[in-house]
Design a protein around this motif. Sequence first.
Motif, PDB file in Angstrom:
ATOM      1  N   THR A  56      42.234  37.718  42.804  1.00 41.87           N
ATOM      2  CA  THR A  56      41.027  37.006  42.413  1.00 41.87           C
ATOM      3  C   THR A  56      39.764  37.618  43.002  1.00 41.87           C
ATOM      4  OG1 THR A  56      41.301  35.464  44.252  1.00 41.87           O
ATOM      5  CG2 THR A  56      42.228  34.818  42.104  1.00 41.87           C
ATOM      6  N   SER A  57      39.905  38.483  44.006  1.00 41.22           N
ATOM      7  CA  SER A  57      38.743  39.153  44.562  1.00 41.22           C
ATOM      8  C   SER A  57      39.183  40.481  45.165  1.00 41.22           C
ATOM      9  CB  SER A  57      38.060  38.291  45.623  1.00 41.22           C
ATOM     10  OG  SER A  57      38.939  38.077  46.709  1.00 41.22           O
TER      11      SER A  57
ATOM     12  N   VAL B 159      27.899  43.272  44.105  1.00 44.14           N
ATOM     13  CA  VAL B 159      28.835  42.550  43.249  1.00 44.14           C
ATOM     14  C   VAL B 159      28.836  43.252  41.894  1.00 44.14           C
ATOM     15  CG1 VAL B 159      29.386  40.363  42.136  1.00 44.14           C
ATOM     16  CG2 VAL B 159      28.416  40.379  44.446  1.00 44.14           C
TER      17      VAL B 159
ATOM     18  N   VAL C 131      40.090  40.573  37.111  1.00 47.04           N
ATOM     19  CA  VAL C 131      39.328  40.126  38.269  1.00 47.04           C
ATOM     20  C   VAL C 131      37.882  39.937  37.819  1.00 47.04           C
ATOM     21  CG1 VAL C 131      38.537  40.763  40.572  1.00 47.04           C
ATOM     22  CG2 VAL C 131      40.845  41.362  39.847  1.00 47.04           C
TER      23      VAL C 131
ATOM     24  N   SER D 154      34.985  39.796  39.421  1.00 48.27           N
ATOM     25  CA  SER D 154      34.012  40.691  40.041  1.00 48.27           C
ATOM     26  C   SER D 154      34.645  41.381  41.238  1.00 48.27           C
ATOM     27  CB  SER D 154      32.751  39.933  40.477  1.00 48.27           C
ATOM     28  OG  SER D 154      33.059  39.006  41.497  1.00 48.27           O
TER      29      SER D 154
ATOM     30  N   GLN E 237      33.568  43.446  44.953  1.00 44.92           N
ATOM     31  CA  GLN E 237      32.572  43.844  45.935  1.00 44.92           C
ATOM     32  C   GLN E 237      32.724  45.345  46.146  1.00 44.92           C
ATOM     33  OE1 GLN E 237      30.334  41.933  47.929  1.00 44.92           O
ATOM     34  NE2 GLN E 237      30.745  40.276  46.488  1.00 44.92           N
TER      35      GLN E 237
END
Length: 74
Positions: A11-12, A29, A59, A61, A63
């Motif tokens: 999810t991240s 982001v 996903v 987004s 980082q």
Amino acid sequence: KTETQTNTGLTSAVIVGQFMRGRIDQPMVIHQGNIRGQLGYEPQNPYYIAVQDCLDTGVPSVQVLRVGHSNIAS
């Protein structure tokens, strides 16, 4: 046997790499709508490919922390 896995997928994510453009002072982001604008379009760059592959898996987004190129001679 009563426990269940609640995480169905990633999810991240955080990816550190070298990109054509983007911030170098803090993570950005990145999502499907801004990847080319923020990082530049580099289809041969393995870091860019990693970000695109991650977004392609669903996903929302990623980082991304851009780092400079290494000056170490091989």
